[in-house]
Motif scaffolding. Structure first.
Motif, short mmCIF file in Angstrom:
data_model
loop_
_atom_site.label_atom_id
_atom_site.label_comp_id
_atom_site.label_asym_id
_atom_site.label_seq_id
_atom_site.Cartn_x
_atom_site.Cartn_y
_atom_site.Cartn_z
N SER A 107 0.86 -1.17 0.00
CA SER A 107 0.00 0.00 0.00
C SER A 107 0.91 1.23 0.00
CB SER A 107 -0.89 0.01 1.24
OG SER A 107 -1.53 1.25 1.35
N LYS A 108 0.99 1.88 -1.15
CA LYS A 108 1.85 3.05 -1.28
C LYS A 108 1.39 4.19 -0.37
CE LYS A 108 4.16 5.93 -4.65
NZ LYS A 108 4.47 6.14 -6.04
N ASP A 109 0.07 4.39 -0.27
CA ASP A 109 -0.47 5.47 0.57
C ASP A 109 -0.04 5.33 2.02
OD1 ASP A 109 -1.71 6.51 -1.66
OD2 ASP A 109 -3.65 5.60 -1.19
N ALA A 110 -0.09 4.11 2.55
CA ALA A 110 0.27 3.87 3.95
C ALA A 110 1.75 3.48 4.10
CB ALA A 110 -0.61 2.76 4.52
N ASN A 111 2.42 3.22 2.98
CA ASN A 111 3.81 2.74 2.97
C ASN A 111 3.96 1.45 3.79
OD1 ASN A 111 6.51 2.81 2.17
ND2 ASN A 111 7.12 3.88 4.03
N VAL A 112 3.02 0.51 3.58
CA VAL A 112 3.02 -0.75 4.31
C VAL A 112 3.04 -1.91 3.32
CG1 VAL A 112 1.72 -2.22 5.91
CG2 VAL A 112 1.71 0.25 6.24
N LEU A 113 3.95 -2.84 3.55
CA LEU A 113 4.00 -4.07 2.77
C LEU A 113 3.38 -5.17 3.61
CD1 LEU A 113 6.70 -5.26 0.43
CD2 LEU A 113 5.78 -6.87 2.09
N CYS A 114 2.40 -5.88 3.04
CA CYS A 114 1.63 -6.88 3.79
C CYS A 114 1.79 -8.27 3.20
CB CYS A 114 0.15 -6.51 3.77
SG CYS A 114 -0.22 -4.87 4.38
N ILE A 115 2.10 -9.23 4.07
CA ILE A 115 2.12 -10.64 3.70
C ILE A 115 0.98 -11.30 4.45
CG2 ILE A 115 3.38 -12.82 3.79
CD1 ILE A 115 5.98 -11.13 3.86
N SER A 116 0.08 -11.94 3.72
CA SER A 116 -1.03 -12.68 4.33
C SER A 116 -0.90 -14.13 3.92
CB SER A 116 -2.38 -12.13 3.86
OG SER A 116 -2.53 -10.80 4.26
#
Length: 147
Positions: free
Chosen positions: A14-23
């Motif tokens: 998520s570029k807006d939040a600058n968060v990389l998520c692994i699910s």
């Protein structure tokens, strides 16, 4: 932005939040586990200003000792070599997993300590994202104070 979507994991940034998520969707074998994290590392190499990460293990339960050891001994040092600063990692797990951790806690073999990774643990994804927002605001205030 979707980085990877397989039968065992979904990874997005998520570029807006600058968060990389692994699910994690299914328990991966060690080879699948390593391959996914190497994929993430390749993405981070081209985007080294990502400081916030989530790993959602609510569907799979705890990582295996071998997986945790590999992350700690091999993967995290490489992440630091690329990013070169503190990062924040939110681990999201199920309520049942949380209760099992509390009720059955056992010390694990010592793994290297990485002072540049700040872990926090959640049972709700939104709470994890709120923590990141809080951390980002705190860093913004620290930067203003220095200038």
């Amino acid at each position: 932005m979707v980085i990877s979507d397989s039968s065992y994991a979904f990874v997005h940034y998520s570029k807006d939040a600058n968060v990389l998520c692994i699910s994690w969707k299914l328990n991966p074998g060690m080879e699948q586990f390593r391959n996914l994290y190497w994929q993430v590392l390749q993405f981070v190499k081209t985007n080294p200003a990502i400081y916030y990460y989530t790993t959602d293990i609510s569907r799979i339960g705890p990582l295996k000792a071998e997986q945790e050891a590999w992350l700690s001994r091999e993967y995290y040092p490489q992440v630091y070599n690329i990013i070169g600063r503190d990062i924040y990692a939110a681990v999201i797990f199920s309520e049942g997993h949380f209760k099992a951790l509390v009720n059955n806690y056992m010390a694990t073999p010592q793994l290297p300590v990485h002072d540049f990774i700040h872990f926090n643990y959640f049972t709700d994804r939104e709470e994890a994202l709120d923590w990141f927002l809080f951390m980002q605001k705190g860093q913004d205030l620290a930067l203003l104070a220095k200038s």
